[in-house]
Structure formats: C-alpha cells, structure tokens
Motif scaffolding. Sequence first.
Motif, PDB file in Angstrom:
ATOM      1  N   ALA A 143     -11.824   0.696  -6.324  1.00 29.04           N
ATOM      2  CA  ALA A 143     -10.928  -0.185  -6.665  1.00 29.04           C
ATOM      3  C   ALA A 143      -9.534   0.409  -6.865  1.00 29.04           C
ATOM      4  CB  ALA A 143     -11.532  -0.841  -8.184  1.00 29.04           C
ATOM      5  N   GLU A 144      -9.459   1.521  -7.158  1.00 34.89           N
ATOM      6  CA  GLU A 144      -8.191   2.243  -7.490  1.00 34.89           C
ATOM      7  C   GLU A 144      -7.483   2.589  -5.852  1.00 34.89           C
ATOM      8  OE1 GLU A 144      -8.556   4.811 -11.632  1.00 34.89           O
ATOM      9  OE2 GLU A 144      -9.551   5.492  -9.666  1.00 34.89           O
ATOM     10  N   CYS A 145      -8.511   2.827  -5.161  1.00 34.56           N
ATOM     11  CA  CYS A 145      -7.810   2.963  -3.664  1.00 34.56           C
ATOM     12  C   CYS A 145      -7.311   1.845  -3.181  1.00 34.56           C
ATOM     13  CB  CYS A 145      -9.089   3.632  -2.839  1.00 34.56           C
ATOM     14  SG  CYS A 145      -9.199   5.241  -3.308  1.00 34.56           S
ATOM     15  N   GLU A 146      -7.932   0.769  -3.370  1.00 38.77           N
ATOM     16  CA  GLU A 146      -7.484  -0.579  -2.977  1.00 38.77           C
ATOM     17  C   GLU A 146      -6.168  -0.918  -3.720  1.00 38.77           C
ATOM     18  OE1 GLU A 146     -10.794  -3.145  -3.603  1.00 38.77           O
ATOM     19  OE2 GLU A 146     -12.160  -2.318  -2.069  1.00 38.77           O
ATOM     20  N   ALA A 147      -5.997  -0.666  -4.939  1.00 41.97           N
ATOM     21  CA  ALA A 147      -4.617  -1.062  -5.639  1.00 41.97           C
ATOM     22  C   ALA A 147      -3.733  -0.264  -4.893  1.00 41.97           C
ATOM     23  CB  ALA A 147      -4.851  -0.768  -6.958  1.00 41.97           C
ATOM     24  N   LEU A 148      -3.867   1.210  -4.460  1.00 42.41           N
ATOM     25  CA  LEU A 148      -3.150   2.143  -4.191  1.00 42.41           C
ATOM     26  C   LEU A 148      -2.400   1.357  -2.821  1.00 42.41           C
ATOM     27  CD1 LEU A 148      -4.201   5.676  -4.931  1.00 42.41           C
ATOM     28  CD2 LEU A 148      -2.210   4.554  -5.917  1.00 42.41           C
ATOM     29  N   CYS A 149      -3.560   0.904  -1.978  1.00 44.40           N
ATOM     30  CA  CYS A 149      -3.280   0.413  -0.623  1.00 44.40           C
ATOM     31  C   CYS A 149      -2.275  -1.035  -0.739  1.00 44.40           C
ATOM     32  CB  CYS A 149      -4.686   0.126   0.189  1.00 44.40           C
ATOM     33  SG  CYS A 149      -5.494   1.400   0.830  1.00 44.40           S
ATOM     34  N   ALA A 150      -2.538  -1.652  -1.599  1.00 45.10           N
ATOM     35  CA  ALA A 150      -2.002  -2.902  -1.893  1.00 45.10           C
ATOM     36  C   ALA A 150      -0.441  -2.522  -2.321  1.00 45.10           C
ATOM     37  CB  ALA A 150      -2.680  -3.730  -3.032  1.00 45.10           C
ATOM     38  N   ARG A 151      -0.484  -1.426  -3.132  1.00 41.25           N
ATOM     39  CA  ARG A 151       1.036  -1.077  -3.496  1.00 41.25           C
ATOM     40  C   ARG A 151       1.854  -0.403  -2.328  1.00 41.25           C
ATOM     41  NH1 ARG A 151       0.863   3.373  -7.992  1.00 41.25           N
ATOM     42  NH2 ARG A 151      -0.735   2.211  -8.825  1.00 41.25           N
ATOM     43  N   LYS A 152       1.211   0.236  -1.534  1.00 36.79           N
ATOM     44  CA  LYS A 152       1.941   0.641  -0.541  1.00 36.79           C
ATOM     45  C   LYS A 152       2.145  -0.436   0.727  1.00 36.79           C
ATOM     46  CE  LYS A 152       1.921   1.722   4.273  1.00 36.79           C
ATOM     47  NZ  LYS A 152       1.484   1.074   5.399  1.00 36.79           N
ATOM     48  N   ASN A 153       1.417  -1.423   0.896  1.00 28.96           N
ATOM     49  CA  ASN A 153       1.600  -2.508   1.598  1.00 28.96           C
ATOM     50  C   ASN A 153       2.633  -3.523   0.910  1.00 28.96           C
ATOM     51  OD1 ASN A 153       0.752  -4.159   4.115  1.00 28.96           O
ATOM     52  ND2 ASN A 153       0.264  -5.799   2.429  1.00 28.96           N
ATOM     53  N   ASN A 154       2.613  -3.428  -0.334  1.00 24.16           N
ATOM     54  CA  ASN A 154       4.015  -4.440  -0.769  1.00 24.16           C
ATOM     55  C   ASN A 154       5.213  -3.926  -0.429  1.00 24.16           C
ATOM     56  OD1 ASN A 154       2.041  -6.203  -1.757  1.00 24.16           O
ATOM     57  ND2 ASN A 154       2.079  -5.353  -4.010  1.00 24.16           N
ATOM     58  N   ARG A 155       5.115  -2.675  -0.658  1.00 27.35           N
ATOM     59  CA  ARG A 155       6.476  -1.858  -0.412  1.00 27.35           C
ATOM     60  C   ARG A 155       6.888  -1.975   1.451  1.00 27.35           C
ATOM     61  NH1 ARG A 155       7.356   3.500  -4.080  1.00 27.35           N
ATOM     62  NH2 ARG A 155       6.269   2.538  -6.267  1.00 27.35           N
ATOM     63  N   TYR A 156       5.871  -1.790   1.990  1.00 28.54           N
ATOM     64  CA  TYR A 156       6.045  -1.918   3.615  1.00 28.54           C
ATOM     65  C   TYR A 156       6.506  -3.325   3.885  1.00 28.54           C
ATOM     66  CZ  TYR A 156       4.958  -2.037   8.502  1.00 28.54           C
ATOM     67  OH  TYR A 156       4.829  -2.277  10.030  1.00 28.54           O
ATOM     68  N   VAL A 157       5.665  -4.219   3.454  1.00 30.33           N
ATOM     69  CA  VAL A 157       6.380  -5.552   3.916  1.00 30.33           C
ATOM     70  C   VAL A 157       7.793  -5.964   3.387  1.00 30.33           C
ATOM     71  CG1 VAL A 157       5.931  -8.000   3.196  1.00 30.33           C
ATOM     72  CG2 VAL A 157       3.921  -6.508   3.686  1.00 30.33           C
ATOM     73  N   ALA A 158       8.176  -5.385   2.181  1.00 32.87           N
ATOM     74  CA  ALA A 158       9.406  -5.677   1.651  1.00 32.87           C
ATOM     75  C   ALA A 158      10.600  -5.243   2.580  1.00 32.87           C
ATOM     76  CB  ALA A 158       9.666  -5.109   0.312  1.00 32.87           C
TER      77      ALA A 158
END
Length: 228
Positions: free
Chosen positions: A69-84
């Motif tokens: 779950a923590e890995c998935e949260a880190l991936c989501a955080r990275k993706n949000n920054r990338y998409v921005a």
Amino acid sequence: MKLEAVIFDLDGVVTDTAHLHFIAWRDVAQEIGITIDPVFNEQLKGISRMASLQRILQHGGKAAHFSQAECEALCARKNNRYVATLSSLTPASILPGITDLLHDLRARGIRIGLASVSLNAPIILNALGITPLFDYCADASRIKHSKPDPEIFLLACRGLGVTAQHAIGIEDAQAGIQAINACGMAAVGIGDDLTGAGLLLPSTRELNWHRLDAYWQRLHSASAPAKE
C-alpha cells in the motif's frame, strides 16, 4: 511479406519526457531518503511505474521498508507530480522526423500503433496533437507484465488486427527491444547502446519511411526461398 503495421514506443521515440520522469522520481526519492541521479535514471527507461519504484528502493537499500500500500501511494505521488508537468508539452516536443514518418506511414496505408507502459500515454499524445495519427494505443492498464515481456506489443498487434510477423516495433530501451524480439516483430532501435535490434539508428533524425522500407525488404528478401 507485406509490412502492415509499425508500433512505436512513446518516451524516447515519439517524444522525450525522460527528464520529467526523472524530476518526479528524484523528488519522491528524496522524501524517503534516497538520492538518484540522471545516470541511475537510465535504468528506469521502458519499465513500469512500480518496477521503477522497486529499483529505486533497492538502490537506496530500502526494498523491505515499504508495504504494498505504501509503494502504491509513492507511485501515485510520483505520477501526480509527473502529470502536472505534462502541460509543458506541445507539438514542438515531438522528436525530429517522427511527424513526417507518421504521415508517410498513413499515406501508404500502414497501420500505426503505440506500445507504451505509461498510463499517461493518451494525455501525452493529446498534448502533442497527434492522437488522430494512431490507429490503436495499447492500454497499459490491461497488461500484467511490463517490458521486456512482449505482452504490450502483442496487445498492440491485436488492436491493430495484424500479426507480429507483419509489424515493425521501434524502441529506445533495451527492455523494449527484448519485448519486440520476444513476440516475433522486426526491431528498430534508437540509440547507441542497444543490442538485438535489426536496424539501429543513433536518433529519430535518421528514422524515416525509406529506411524502414529498406530494412523490411532486406529482412524478407534474405528469408525468401531461392527461385529455381
């Protein structure tokens, strides 16, 4: 044998968002006490988001420190920054030679596909203004295995209605070249440090219809049975 389709990777072939990925991963890695640099970032080319995170965690000696779950949260955080950062992309961000090649393929009736493990591929194509030039984009959310597994290229072939033996795949990552070869497609590599590509070009500037056609003809004239 007739060439029926050409299937492109996205990052490093159609456009280059590697620097945007790096910035997003670098920031997330710093938050958990891991430092990565552009040299290490080369290891993340062509693989999925979760696979990239696992390599970063291993690099930082923290592979066992985070739950799924923590890995998935880190991936989501990275993706949000990338998409921005994707709003910075425009048609000018398309790599040299690619727009002309896409138009040449369409003019010849050759189907065009995309095989990218990026879940943001549709957003990127739209920002570049070339979505209508692609007949099918393999949806990375529908695959279980990332490159070098051939699954994403086989999905693209099915979506285009062609067999792998009638298609060329174009990649800039070693994992992608392995995936193309694994499904029986002809492989074109972009870059200097790749192995296994039947045609290797230093950059997309040298990538055009005439080179692809000559490569295809060479492959199949060499394999054609001799006439008596």
